[in-house]
Enzyme design. Sequence first.
Site, PDB file in Angstrom:
ATOM      1  N   GLU A 205      56.858  55.777  30.434  1.00 17.84           N
ATOM      2  CA  GLU A 205      57.808  56.092  31.513  1.00 17.84           C
ATOM      3  C   GLU A 205      57.117  55.972  32.863  1.00 17.84           C
ATOM      4  O   GLU A 205      55.996  56.425  33.045  1.00 17.84           O
ATOM      5  CB  GLU A 205      58.360  57.508  31.281  1.00 17.84           C
ATOM      6  CG  GLU A 205      59.058  58.154  32.459  1.00 17.84           C
ATOM      7  CD  GLU A 205      60.309  57.422  32.936  1.00 17.84           C
ATOM      8  OE1 GLU A 205      61.162  57.083  32.106  1.00 17.84           O
ATOM      9  OE2 GLU A 205      60.423  57.194  34.166  1.00 17.84           O
ATOM     10  N   HIS A 446      80.933  86.632  17.301  1.00 16.89           N
ATOM     11  CA  HIS A 446      79.582  86.898  16.791  1.00 16.89           C
ATOM     12  C   HIS A 446      79.553  86.628  15.297  1.00 16.89           C
ATOM     13  O   HIS A 446      80.485  87.034  14.614  1.00 16.89           O
ATOM     14  CB  HIS A 446      79.225  88.360  17.077  1.00 16.89           C
ATOM     15  CG  HIS A 446      77.911  88.761  16.477  1.00 16.89           C
ATOM     16  ND1 HIS A 446      76.714  88.380  17.033  1.00 16.89           N
ATOM     17  CD2 HIS A 446      77.627  89.489  15.362  1.00 16.89           C
ATOM     18  CE1 HIS A 446      75.730  88.868  16.289  1.00 16.89           C
ATOM     19  NE2 HIS A 446      76.259  89.540  15.265  1.00 16.89           N
TER      20      HIS A 446
END
Length: 467
Positions: A205, A446
């Site tokens: 990169e 949950h």
Amino acid sequence: MSETYDVVIIGGGPGGYNCAIRAGQLGLKTAIIEKRGVLGGTCLNVGCIPSKALLHASELFAAAKNDFAKLGIKAGKVELDLPAMMGQKEEAVEGLTQGVEFLMKKNKVDYIKGFGKIAGPGKVEVDGEDGKTQTLDTKNIVIATGSQPTSLPNIEIDEERVVTNTGAIALKEVPKKLILIGAGVIGLELGSVWSRLGSEVTVVEYLDRILPGADDEIAKEAQRTFKKQGLDFQLGMKVTGVEKMSDKLKLFMEPAKGGDEKVLEADAVIVAVGRVPYTEGLGLEAIGGKTNKRGVIETTDHFKVTDGVWAVGDCIEGPMLAHKAEDDGAAVAELIAGKAGHVDYNLVPSVVYTNPEIAWVGKTEAQLKEAGIEYKKGKFPFMANSRARTNHETVGFVKILADAKTDRILGAHMMGVGVGEMIHEICVAMEFGAASEDVARTCHAHPTMSEAVRQAAMGVEGWTMQM
Ligand code: NAI
């Protein structure tokens, strides 16, 4: 005498075909022209869809090999059948492209196979697949020609050993050594696929960070995670060329800041250094249309190129993302039908489909600092989320940024399993101009990974409860 269309769309990718569907729904007489032979554009044929088919299959392969035993599952010897993996990918692509063709019929859109060119105001010439040329008369032209990969000097793409995304989703065998040029979205997604299938992957990169555009903290965490998964990062390196030997490839690079040349060997190289608008042979000049230095078609307010000519998707400004193009396309159909059509690019989510996924929407911390906007942040790690712990998927976190005075959400940045789905909660919240407290006070089921979003929102005002 040939009929006059209300809308002729050039390009059958997500921008074009969604524009066609919406135009059809609104009762506009519509045609769509596509030169590829199938609808769906880059996204369906060589981009989002096939890469996701390989990401999913390679994730399961890696899980069967590395994680099943820990969960008490004995799977015996796990082996790769690459042709079969490629086969299921092609099946997914074929099913979906046919699905788009069906949607054209359903919405009474004429699908014309061939190369479309603007011949003048209200005129589109089509060089048909059958060798015949026809000219369509239309009140509106929509340019949806998308983008194509860019390359670098001294690199010859052959789509066999030196490939773009197109070749990278169709390699015939797993390369022993694979080099990716560019640590952007394509590089990381395809690098993950081949790494999981057995390649030794090096990512080269130019910048000194991965994922330009992503929040810095997310990019750092992502780099750490992918490094642990086996990807080698060579950052701050400029690739200067690739030489093809009979049995190997040689990649030449030098430090971006200057310094000695280094050479790496590989069996395959994926070039993923960005994309540029595709406007070759389009005939923009026939209606006085212009492109800027980067080849982007210039539009005035709301997608208009000139009177009766519009442009959407990758060939205009804004993020080069399928879902952005889809929204552009639908908005233009609505504008043509005399309705309001608008897309807020600040609310277009970005998702990187690695494992774990990375997702964000709105502003990064760096952008807020640069704009001088005071903000508060709440952060919650998946390590403290009960569902993530139960599933042994604890990598990553959720971060929410909100205006320091008004508490309005300005951005959200996530890394974790399934965050590509979770980001939309924040997109909706931001679309409604929500405060972080609105999310914090919304009941979340949950145990779910989404609870991390709520806990991060609570964190903005400093009342995270589960950490
Ligand atoms: P990108 O712009 O995301 O990344 C390209 C990378 O290459 C950058 O990090 C850049 O610094 C680097 N680079 C440029 N020149 C270089 C050089 N000479 N040597 C080394 N590195 C160099 O582009 P990418 O990954 O090719 O993707 C193209 C487009 O497709 C993007 O707009 C992306 O958002 C889109 N896309 C989106 C996906 C998603 O939403 N999940 C998936 C795949 C593509």
